[in-house]
Design a protein around this motif. Sequence first.
Motif, short mmCIF file in Angstrom:
data_model
loop_
_atom_site.label_atom_id
_atom_site.label_comp_id
_atom_site.label_asym_id
_atom_site.label_seq_id
_atom_site.Cartn_x
_atom_site.Cartn_y
_atom_site.Cartn_z
N ALA A 29 0.84 -1.19 0.00
CA ALA A 29 0.00 0.00 0.00
C ALA A 29 0.87 1.24 0.00
N ASP A 30 0.33 2.34 -0.51
CA ASP A 30 1.07 3.61 -0.48
C ASP A 30 0.66 4.42 0.75
N SER A 31 1.38 5.50 0.99
CA SER A 31 1.16 6.29 2.22
C SER A 31 0.50 7.63 1.92
N TYR A 32 -0.36 7.63 0.89
CA TYR A 32 -1.10 8.85 0.57
C TYR A 32 -2.55 8.48 0.28
N MET A 33 -3.48 9.19 0.91
CA MET A 33 -4.91 8.97 0.68
C MET A 33 -5.44 10.09 -0.22
N THR A 34 -5.87 9.73 -1.42
CA THR A 34 -6.43 10.72 -2.33
C THR A 34 -7.77 11.25 -1.83
N ILE A 35 -8.51 10.39 -1.14
CA ILE A 35 -9.77 10.77 -0.51
C ILE A 35 -9.79 10.23 0.91
N SER A 36 -10.66 10.75 1.72
CA SER A 36 -10.84 10.19 3.06
C SER A 36 -11.74 8.97 2.94
N ASN A 94 -0.62 9.87 4.72
CA ASN A 94 -1.25 9.07 5.77
C ASN A 94 -0.47 7.77 5.97
N GLN A 95 0.50 7.84 6.84
CA GLN A 95 1.29 6.65 7.16
C GLN A 95 0.49 5.61 7.93
N ASP A 96 -0.51 6.05 8.65
CA ASP A 96 -1.34 5.10 9.40
C ASP A 96 -2.07 4.15 8.45
N ALA A 97 -2.58 4.70 7.36
CA ALA A 97 -3.28 3.87 6.37
C ALA A 97 -2.34 2.84 5.78
N GLN A 98 -1.15 3.28 5.40
CA GLN A 98 -0.17 2.34 4.82
C GLN A 98 0.23 1.27 5.82
N ALA A 99 0.46 1.66 7.06
CA ALA A 99 0.88 0.70 8.08
C ALA A 99 -0.21 -0.32 8.36
N LEU A 106 7.41 -7.28 -0.79
CA LEU A 106 6.52 -6.14 -0.58
C LEU A 106 6.97 -4.98 -1.46
N PHE A 107 5.99 -4.27 -1.99
CA PHE A 107 6.28 -3.08 -2.77
C PHE A 107 6.03 -1.86 -1.89
N SER A 108 7.09 -1.10 -1.57
CA SER A 108 8.44 -1.07 -2.10
C SER A 108 9.33 -0.51 -1.01
N TRP A 142 5.12 4.80 -2.21
CA TRP A 142 5.04 3.38 -1.86
C TRP A 142 6.12 2.90 -0.91
N GLY A 143 7.10 3.71 -0.61
CA GLY A 143 8.22 3.24 0.20
C GLY A 143 7.84 2.98 1.65
N ILE A 144 8.56 2.01 2.25
CA ILE A 144 8.47 1.87 3.71
C ILE A 144 9.48 2.81 4.38
#
Length: 335
Positions: free
Chosen positions: A229-236, A245-250, A272-274, A311-313
């Motif tokens: 998963a990536d760490s950006y939310m385009t929408i809520s 949003n690192q919480d979403a990615q985590a 895992l990507f990436s 997408w990075g960790i």
Amino acid sequence: MINKIKIIVIIALCMVSCTTIVESQVVKLVDNQLFVNESPYFIKGICYHPVPKGSNQRSFYNLTNDLALMVEAGINTIRVYEPIDDVKVLDEINEAGIKVIIGFGYNQNGNFDILSGSFINYIEKYKNHKAILFWELGNEYNYHPEWFENDIKNWYTSLNNAADSIHKMDTNHPVATAHGELPENLALTICLNIDIWGINVYRWDNPESLFSEWKKVSKKPLYLSEAGADSYMTISKDRFEQGNNQDAQAAATKNILQAIFNSKESTLGVTLFSFTDGWWKAGENDVQNPGGWAPNSSGVPYDGIPNEEYWGIVDLGRNKKKAFDVVKQVYTKTN
């Protein structure tokens, strides 16, 4: 005096020969499980294509620091999308106790690619290097029939022939491909020389259904060549706010990895990507941009949109995101 000279010469020859001996390594499949020199091996991996800020080209300038972070996170395998033609880089990866899945593209202007056949030169050059886990041909090419005269069968035929060529040259490493989602019957029927099917899968935060579906269509081993998963939310959405949003990615990373590791008997593992963010993907390469596009990516958690540069960790400065700690927790606690 003559005897002393002979002894010196013998010692010198021995020293030369000792420096040129390559310790062979055998990677093989037994009952759909991966073994390295008779020891079972589960892939706890990461996709790795490090491109610096302001560039579009991969660079290993930060390799030493990256490997230290990977070791900390329990990563034992990196997957690269193009060959590493630098023995010093491969040596350093091996010394870190990490192995590499070497990927080959179809048309790379003759640079170790499948179209020209030059990929086989790379395999001849590096097939005895201890860092190599296995070879991988293509990445999601099934999404691009336009690259093959609008007939994807042409790709599958080339893929199968390339795998056959590798088997004739190297009997110590399996051959894989990375397919976008579950392969259709055409791919499985033509590509009989593929030993391992890598599958890039984005099914929200739970890829578990893939394993039962795979058992219905193939008896060969699979691994998840991409998931995450990536760490950006385009929408809520799903309680996660719009924006960085690192919480979403985590949260997604934790659920994805737990689903995979709970099904260890059904898979060889995951890359895992990436590892790092990729500022070169969606806009100016000296700033980080949301957006981007990837085929069949509506299953990216939790907004259904692949923000390709997030997408990075770890970020480009190698600062750990919250997903890094998730990977570390899962990978280091799994034997």
